[in-house]
Scaffold this motif. Sequence first.
Motif, mmCIF file in Angstrom:
data_model
loop_
_atom_site.group_PDB
_atom_site.id
_atom_site.type_symbol
_atom_site.label_atom_id
_atom_site.label_comp_id
_atom_site.label_asym_id
_atom_site.label_seq_id
_atom_site.Cartn_x
_atom_site.Cartn_y
_atom_site.Cartn_z
ATOM 1 N N GLY A 133 0.863 -1.180 0.000
ATOM 2 C CA GLY A 133 0.000 0.000 0.000
ATOM 3 C C GLY A 133 0.894 1.222 0.000
ATOM 4 N N LEU A 134 1.202 1.705 1.196
ATOM 5 C CA LEU A 134 2.212 2.764 1.344
ATOM 6 C C LEU A 134 2.879 2.545 2.700
ATOM 7 C CD1 LEU A 134 3.741 5.206 0.458
ATOM 8 C CD2 LEU A 134 1.854 6.653 1.193
ATOM 9 N N PRO A 135 3.971 1.788 2.737
ATOM 10 C CA PRO A 135 4.590 1.411 4.017
ATOM 11 C C PRO A 135 5.119 2.621 4.782
ATOM 12 C CG PRO A 135 5.425 0.073 2.191
ATOM 13 C CD PRO A 135 4.657 1.198 1.586
ATOM 14 N N PHE A 136 4.752 2.718 6.046
ATOM 15 C CA PHE A 136 5.247 3.800 6.880
ATOM 16 C C PHE A 136 6.770 3.749 6.999
ATOM 17 C CE2 PHE A 136 0.885 4.411 8.398
ATOM 18 C CZ PHE A 136 0.849 5.790 8.483
ATOM 19 N N THR A 137 7.323 2.547 6.984
ATOM 20 C CA THR A 137 8.777 2.436 7.116
ATOM 21 C C THR A 137 9.491 3.185 5.999
ATOM 22 O OG1 THR A 137 8.440 0.229 8.047
ATOM 23 C CG2 THR A 137 10.680 0.827 7.444
ATOM 24 N N MET A 138 8.936 3.145 4.795
ATOM 25 C CA MET A 138 9.571 3.828 3.677
ATOM 26 C C MET A 138 9.500 5.341 3.825
ATOM 27 S SD MET A 138 8.667 1.499 0.317
ATOM 28 C CE MET A 138 9.661 2.553 -0.751
ATOM 29 N N ILE A 139 8.338 5.859 4.212
ATOM 30 C CA ILE A 139 8.242 7.321 4.318
ATOM 31 C C ILE A 139 8.992 7.830 5.549
ATOM 32 C CG2 ILE A 139 6.143 7.461 2.948
ATOM 33 C CD1 ILE A 139 4.513 7.777 5.414
ATOM 34 N N GLU A 140 9.096 6.999 6.577
ATOM 35 C CA GLU A 140 9.932 7.380 7.722
ATOM 36 C C GLU A 140 11.403 7.381 7.336
ATOM 37 O OE1 GLU A 140 7.322 5.899 11.577
ATOM 38 O OE2 GLU A 140 8.637 4.495 10.559
ATOM 39 N N SER A 141 11.769 6.456 6.466
ATOM 40 C CA SER A 141 13.146 6.429 5.981
ATOM 41 C C SER A 141 13.466 7.724 5.227
ATOM 42 C CB SER A 141 13.351 5.208 5.074
ATOM 43 O OG SER A 141 14.708 5.046 4.737
ATOM 44 N N PHE A 142 12.563 8.133 4.362
ATOM 45 C CA PHE A 142 12.753 9.402 3.648
ATOM 46 C C PHE A 142 12.826 10.572 4.633
ATOM 47 C CE2 PHE A 142 10.447 7.476 -0.241
ATOM 48 C CZ PHE A 142 11.643 6.974 -0.739
ATOM 49 N N ALA A 143 11.968 10.534 5.666
ATOM 50 C CA ALA A 143 11.986 11.613 6.658
ATOM 51 C C ALA A 143 13.335 11.697 7.354
ATOM 52 C CB ALA A 143 10.878 11.392 7.695
ATOM 53 N N ALA A 144 13.971 10.548 7.550
ATOM 54 C CA ALA A 144 15.286 10.503 8.191
ATOM 55 C C ALA A 144 16.413 10.831 7.224
ATOM 56 C CB ALA A 144 15.514 9.120 8.801
ATOM 57 N N GLY A 145 16.075 11.075 5.953
ATOM 58 C CA GLY A 145 17.112 11.329 4.952
ATOM 59 C C GLY A 145 17.846 10.060 4.571
ATOM 60 N N THR A 146 17.181 8.919 4.731
ATOM 61 C CA THR A 146 17.788 7.623 4.430
ATOM 62 C C THR A 146 17.219 7.067 3.135
ATOM 63 O OG1 THR A 146 18.042 7.177 6.805
ATOM 64 C CG2 THR A 146 18.160 5.287 5.320
ATOM 65 N N PRO A 147 18.047 6.820 2.137
ATOM 66 C CA PRO A 147 17.545 6.289 0.865
ATOM 67 C C PRO A 147 16.990 4.884 1.020
ATOM 68 C CG PRO A 147 19.939 6.328 0.888
ATOM 69 C CD PRO A 147 19.509 7.035 2.126
ATOM 70 N N VAL A 148 16.204 4.450 0.031
ATOM 71 C CA VAL A 148 15.550 3.145 0.075
ATOM 72 C C VAL A 148 15.968 2.317 -1.138
ATOM 73 C CG1 VAL A 148 13.343 1.925 0.091
ATOM 74 C CG2 VAL A 148 13.579 4.093 1.329
ATOM 75 N N LEU A 149 16.423 1.093 -0.869
ATOM 76 C CA LEU A 149 16.682 0.113 -1.916
ATOM 77 C C LEU A 149 15.510 -0.860 -1.893
ATOM 78 C CD1 LEU A 149 20.460 -0.648 -1.149
ATOM 79 C CD2 LEU A 149 19.451 1.334 -2.303
ATOM 80 N N ALA A 150 14.739 -0.920 -2.978
ATOM 81 C CA ALA A 150 13.471 -1.644 -2.920
ATOM 82 C C ALA A 150 13.213 -2.475 -4.170
ATOM 83 C CB ALA A 150 12.325 -0.655 -2.723
ATOM 84 N N SER A 151 12.261 -3.398 -4.037
ATOM 85 C CA SER A 151 11.803 -4.192 -5.171
ATOM 86 C C SER A 151 11.187 -3.288 -6.229
ATOM 87 C CB SER A 151 10.758 -5.208 -4.726
ATOM 88 O OG SER A 151 11.255 -6.079 -3.750
ATOM 89 N N LYS A 152 11.492 -3.579 -7.476
ATOM 90 C CA LYS A 152 10.922 -2.823 -8.588
ATOM 91 C C LYS A 152 9.525 -3.370 -8.862
ATOM 92 C CE LYS A 152 12.148 -0.913 -13.103
ATOM 93 N NZ LYS A 152 13.155 -0.919 -14.195
ATOM 94 N N LEU A 153 8.587 -2.917 -8.034
ATOM 95 C CA LEU A 153 7.268 -3.532 -8.028
ATOM 96 C C LEU A 153 6.277 -2.615 -7.319
ATOM 97 C CD1 LEU A 153 5.822 -6.356 -8.573
ATOM 98 C CD2 LEU A 153 6.340 -6.873 -6.184
ATOM 99 N N GLY A 154 5.089 -2.459 -7.870
ATOM 100 C CA GLY A 154 3.991 -1.816 -7.192
ATOM 101 C C GLY A 154 4.301 -0.455 -6.607
ATOM 102 N N ALA A 155 3.896 -0.269 -5.340
ATOM 103 C CA ALA A 155 4.066 1.014 -4.673
ATOM 104 C C ALA A 155 5.523 1.428 -4.590
ATOM 105 C CB ALA A 155 3.460 0.958 -3.272
ATOM 106 N N MET A 156 6.421 0.436 -4.445
ATOM 107 C CA MET A 156 7.842 0.762 -4.318
ATOM 108 C C MET A 156 8.359 1.472 -5.567
ATOM 109 S SD MET A 156 6.944 -2.150 -2.615
ATOM 110 C CE MET A 156 7.476 -3.622 -3.496
ATOM 111 N N SER A 157 7.916 1.013 -6.729
ATOM 112 C CA SER A 157 8.373 1.651 -7.968
ATOM 113 C C SER A 157 7.752 3.028 -8.151
ATOM 114 C CB SER A 157 8.048 0.755 -9.177
ATOM 115 O OG SER A 157 6.662 0.493 -9.268
ATOM 116 N N SER A 158 6.637 3.303 -7.444
ATOM 117 C CA SER A 158 6.048 4.642 -7.465
ATOM 118 C C SER A 158 6.809 5.598 -6.561
ATOM 119 C CB SER A 158 4.581 4.594 -6.996
ATOM 120 O OG SER A 158 3.754 3.936 -7.926
ATOM 121 N N LEU A 159 7.366 5.073 -5.470
ATOM 122 C CA LEU A 159 7.979 5.913 -4.445
ATOM 123 C C LEU A 159 9.467 6.136 -4.639
ATOM 124 C CD1 LEU A 159 6.184 4.315 -1.362
ATOM 125 C CD2 LEU A 159 5.670 6.523 -2.396
ATOM 126 N N VAL A 160 10.160 5.109 -5.135
ATOM 127 C CA VAL A 160 11.613 5.192 -5.278
ATOM 128 C C VAL A 160 11.970 5.661 -6.676
ATOM 129 C CG1 VAL A 160 13.790 3.914 -5.236
ATOM 130 C CG2 VAL A 160 11.997 3.389 -3.556
#
Length: 392
Positions: free
Chosen positions: A297-324
């Motif tokens: 859906g929209l994982p809080f862990t990912m948006i918290e990571s962005f809030a911390a200035g921490t990049p995300v390495l994620a699956s090229k799939l679904g919501a992750m490909s929309s966010l990263v």
Amino acid sequence: MRILFIHTQYLQKGGEDRAVENEIELLRSRGHEVEILLFSNEAGYGFFQQLRSGLQAVYNRHSYKMTYEKVQAFQPDVVHVHNLFFKASPSILYALHKLEIPVVATLHNYRLLCSNALLLRSGKPCELCANKVFPLQGVIHRCYKSSAAASLAATSFSSVHKLLHTWQQKVDQFIVLTDFAKQIIASSSLKLPENKLVVKPNFTPDIFNSDVKREPFFLFAGRLSEEKGVQSLVQAFQQMPDVQLVIAGQGPLQNEIIDRCAANSNIRFAGNLAQPELINYLQKAQALVFPSLWYEGLPFTMIESFAAGTPVLASKLGAMSSLVQEGSNGLLFKPGSAISIVECVRAFQQTASVKQYNEKARQSYLEKFTPAAGYEQLLTIYKTAIWQKKKP
């Protein structure tokens, strides 16, 4: 503005429950009158109790009555519905429609299209049911709780109301969390009007702390289950003994993960972290690794990571490909592929612009996921729902 929230709580608190709490707290802090009508999903265990729960998922007279009485007492300007499955049921939409109350509904997952809500089968994305009004595939494959009966109940929850046009006629505005989710929902058997479907992501309070120093480890934080891709993640880091991985969370694969961590000195199991501890890890990590196998859906862990200035390495799939955004706030890898995860981590390590990744991650948060942004979007959606309800 007077706003009533309606939500069926999960037995184990998750992201949807947290999103509801965040929105209520935000609206109250801005001077709005907010109340919540909560339902519980405790079902009991015997055959007849399960059968009763299945029937209630389609239409629950008691929930209708509770909703009707609550609205009459509170007199809200708009009602914001979150999870209806199973105890609240779509019956509440009929109560709200009879009272002529504007309704906004957030679709946190794919429950209206898929019996298990994930569009996932056998560890891979599955859209067999997305375009079927009454998809029997979910029942045949026992996609919900590995039970044909439970899957039939979960399928009926949405399908009966597709036939009755409940979703089209009894909700004024639907919120989806990402552009990807909007594409899936818009092209599905729900056949929702375009003007009723709007993207509004979750938001999270700012956690940035410039005094926290980065440390040489990558972080996984989430449920330890097959659909989260944690097994391929561990396989990848077993091939990189010089790279540290910290795994935080709990779930059905926990014992397996603990054993693998014990056998690999570069992989450490941190357990299920309280929120302050998790934020501390997010601020220190080189990057968050998010290897999920389902669309999310929209994982809080990912948006918290962005809030911390921490990049995300994620699956090229679904919501992750929309966010990263590849090469900006993170990198993407092939879902379920340990080799691809290794290549992604190595590519990140070798980049000369790690600081730029940090800055872009932080920028992503500031542009899309702050409480201020969430508030403005919510108000616009509520006003649109109220306007649409008043139209002749």
